[in-house]
Design a protein around this motif. Structure first.
Motif, PDB file in Angstrom:
ATOM      1  N   LEU A  20       0.836  -1.204   0.000  1.00  0.00           N
ATOM      2  CA  LEU A  20       0.000   0.000   0.000  1.00  0.00           C
ATOM      3  C   LEU A  20       0.870   1.254   0.000  1.00  0.00           C
ATOM      4  CD1 LEU A  20      -2.717  -1.041   2.626  1.00  0.00           C
ATOM      5  CD2 LEU A  20      -2.911  -1.111   0.129  1.00  0.00           C
ATOM      6  N   THR A  55      -2.095  -1.999   9.232  1.00  0.00           N
ATOM      7  CA  THR A  55      -2.431  -0.640   8.842  1.00  0.00           C
ATOM      8  C   THR A  55      -3.750  -0.252   9.488  1.00  0.00           C
ATOM      9  OG1 THR A  55      -2.471   0.912   6.974  1.00  0.00           O
ATOM     10  CG2 THR A  55      -3.729  -1.113   6.708  1.00  0.00           C
ATOM     11  N   TYR A  67      -9.571   3.129  -0.743  1.00  0.00           N
ATOM     12  CA  TYR A  67      -8.482   3.939  -1.283  1.00  0.00           C
ATOM     13  C   TYR A  67      -7.503   4.237  -0.156  1.00  0.00           C
ATOM     14  CZ  TYR A  67     -10.982   8.036   0.595  1.00  0.00           C
ATOM     15  OH  TYR A  67     -11.609   8.938   1.413  1.00  0.00           O
ATOM     16  N   THR A  68      -6.316   4.708  -0.518  1.00  0.00           N
ATOM     17  CA  THR A  68      -5.307   4.954   0.511  1.00  0.00           C
ATOM     18  C   THR A  68      -5.023   6.445   0.635  1.00  0.00           C
ATOM     19  OG1 THR A  68      -3.503   4.736  -1.062  1.00  0.00           O
ATOM     20  CG2 THR A  68      -4.152   2.745   0.104  1.00  0.00           C
ATOM     21  N   LYS A  69      -4.574   6.798   1.827  1.00  0.00           N
ATOM     22  CA  LYS A  69      -4.306   8.197   2.107  1.00  0.00           C
ATOM     23  C   LYS A  69      -3.087   8.245   3.022  1.00  0.00           C
ATOM     24  CE  LYS A  69      -7.216  12.134   3.395  1.00  0.00           C
ATOM     25  NZ  LYS A  69      -6.350  13.121   2.914  1.00  0.00           N
ATOM     26  N   GLU A  70      -2.263   9.249   2.825  1.00  0.00           N
ATOM     27  CA  GLU A  70      -1.094   9.385   3.677  1.00  0.00           C
ATOM     28  C   GLU A  70      -1.503  10.062   4.979  1.00  0.00           C
ATOM     29  OE1 GLU A  70       2.199  11.223   1.769  1.00  0.00           O
ATOM     30  OE2 GLU A  70       3.573  10.680   3.376  1.00  0.00           O
ATOM     31  N   VAL A  88       0.458   5.037   5.777  1.00  0.00           N
ATOM     32  CA  VAL A  88      -0.644   4.937   4.823  1.00  0.00           C
ATOM     33  C   VAL A  88      -1.854   4.350   5.537  1.00  0.00           C
ATOM     34  CG1 VAL A  88      -1.397   3.906   2.654  1.00  0.00           C
ATOM     35  CG2 VAL A  88       0.975   4.537   2.953  1.00  0.00           C
ATOM     36  N   GLU A  89      -3.002   4.960   5.331  1.00  0.00           N
ATOM     37  CA  GLU A  89      -4.210   4.377   5.913  1.00  0.00           C
ATOM     38  C   GLU A  89      -5.214   4.047   4.818  1.00  0.00           C
ATOM     39  OE1 GLU A  89      -5.373   7.492   8.622  1.00  0.00           O
ATOM     40  OE2 GLU A  89      -6.815   8.290   7.176  1.00  0.00           O
ATOM     41  N   LEU A  90      -6.103   3.135   5.146  1.00  0.00           N
ATOM     42  CA  LEU A  90      -7.145   2.714   4.201  1.00  0.00           C
ATOM     43  C   LEU A  90      -8.447   3.426   4.527  1.00  0.00           C
ATOM     44  CD1 LEU A  90      -6.703  -1.157   4.120  1.00  0.00           C
ATOM     45  CD2 LEU A  90      -6.614   0.338   2.122  1.00  0.00           C
TER      46      LEU A  90
END
Ligand code: ZN
Length: 323
Positions: free
Chosen positions: A68, A112, A138-141, A147-149
């Motif tokens: 990810l 995560t 989707y992933t986000k910083e 990284v988080e989902l």
């Protein structure tokens, strides 16, 4: 889409078909599945039905947590629920109420955070230890570079029957709280994590909201601790007795578990008690609870006052049918 192009090319070559024909078959297949599979997914199904070997593509299909990176979309991933945290409620700029909840999930390559918002939280009906598939995430910083989902608008989560052993990113063991299924009569050990099923036979009509001084941790009656002159903190507790036919035990619900049990937020509970009184509040809650059959997970705790065993609840749900 590169993957899609490769699959189409392979089908065209192996089966001696024209590209338009293959694309049409894929479109039809996607329609047949009423849009629940992607174009790539439909291409895989068509290839499989035609007997085209796609092993080389499938190998890199399974996404793992280590893969990810920020900014990914349409993430499908299979993970185990490691830890479920209490939700946080907040007020948006437009005045509407929102809530957010963090869930730690893991696989054999790491852990995560899955972040759920609003209705997504209500739909999340899984427990620590469950293996789930997260679809269209989707992933986000995060602010600290992790990284988080997050779940997109059409995202969904489902429970799957697969085994996943969770390791941290360095390959270290990750312990997930396990709860032993028990008949209440078998409960005999302090600090043991247990899972029981039963009916509420009663709720204790105690004051549900206690006040503590955050500094000396003493219970206080008023808004402030006289010694430390600071505002007291509230603690919501509901307690009752669960019976499963073999025996009964006292169960204690704190904070959000108590809110879930009452079917009301703390502020609403305070409001009802202020307006209608404590008994009216408990009568409302009893109407909901005394008919239901519940599964409760928690930790056994010795009540120091009378030396009996009680359960501190971590997680519970009302079961639809009696098992
Ligand atoms: Zn104090």
């Amino acid at each position: 889409m590169e993957e899609f192009v490769k699959i189409v090319k392979k089908i065209v070559e192996e089966k001696d078909l024209r590209e338009e024909e293959v694309l049409k078959m894929i479109d039809e297949k996607q329609e047949e599945f009423e849009g629940i599979i992607s174009k790539v997914g439909a291409a895989y199904v068509v290839a499989k039905e035609l007997g085209v070997n796609l092993k080389e593509f499938e190998e890199d299909e399974e996404l793992k947590i280590k893969d990810l990176t920020p900014g990914m979309s349409s993430v499908n991933i299979k993970v185990k629920v490691v830890r479920i945290f209490d939700e946080t409620r907040f007020t948006r700029k437009d005045g509407s109420e929102g809530k957010v909840k963090n869930i730690l999930v893991g696989d054999e390559t790491g852990i995560t955070r899955l972040v759920l918002w609003d209705e997504q939280i209500d739909d999340f009906d899984y427990e620590e230890g469950d293996v789930i598939e997260i679809i269209r995430a989707y992933t986000k910083e995060t602010y600290n570079g992790n990284v988080e989902l997050r779940l997109g608008n059409y995202g969904l989560i489902k429970k799957i029957d697969e085994k996943i052993e969770v390791k941290d990113k360095d390959g270290g063991e990750v312990v997930i709280r396990e709860y032993l299924n028990k008949n209440i009569v078998e409960i005999n050990k302090d600090k043991e994590n247990i899972s029981i099923k039963g009916y509420f036979t009663r709720l204790f009509r105690k004051e549900p909201i206690l006040r503590f001084c955050p500094k000396c941790k003493k219970r206080i009656e008023g808004e402030k601790c006289n010694i430390h002159n600071i505002e007291s903190e509230k603690l919501l507790i509901l307690s009752g007795i669960i019976d499963d036919g073999t025996s009964s035990i006292i169960v204690n619900f704190f904070r959000q578990d108590a809110e879930k049990l009452a079917g009301m937020y703390e502020e609403e509970i305070e409001e009802v008690i202020k307006k209608e009184g404590k008994d009216a509040f408990y009568e409302r809650v009893e109407q909901r609870l005394l008919k239901g059959f519940f599964k409760i997970k928690g930790t056994v705790k010795v009540n120091d006052y009378n030396n009996t065993l009680e359960v501190t609840v971590h997680n519970f749900k009302e079961l639809k049918e009696v098992i």
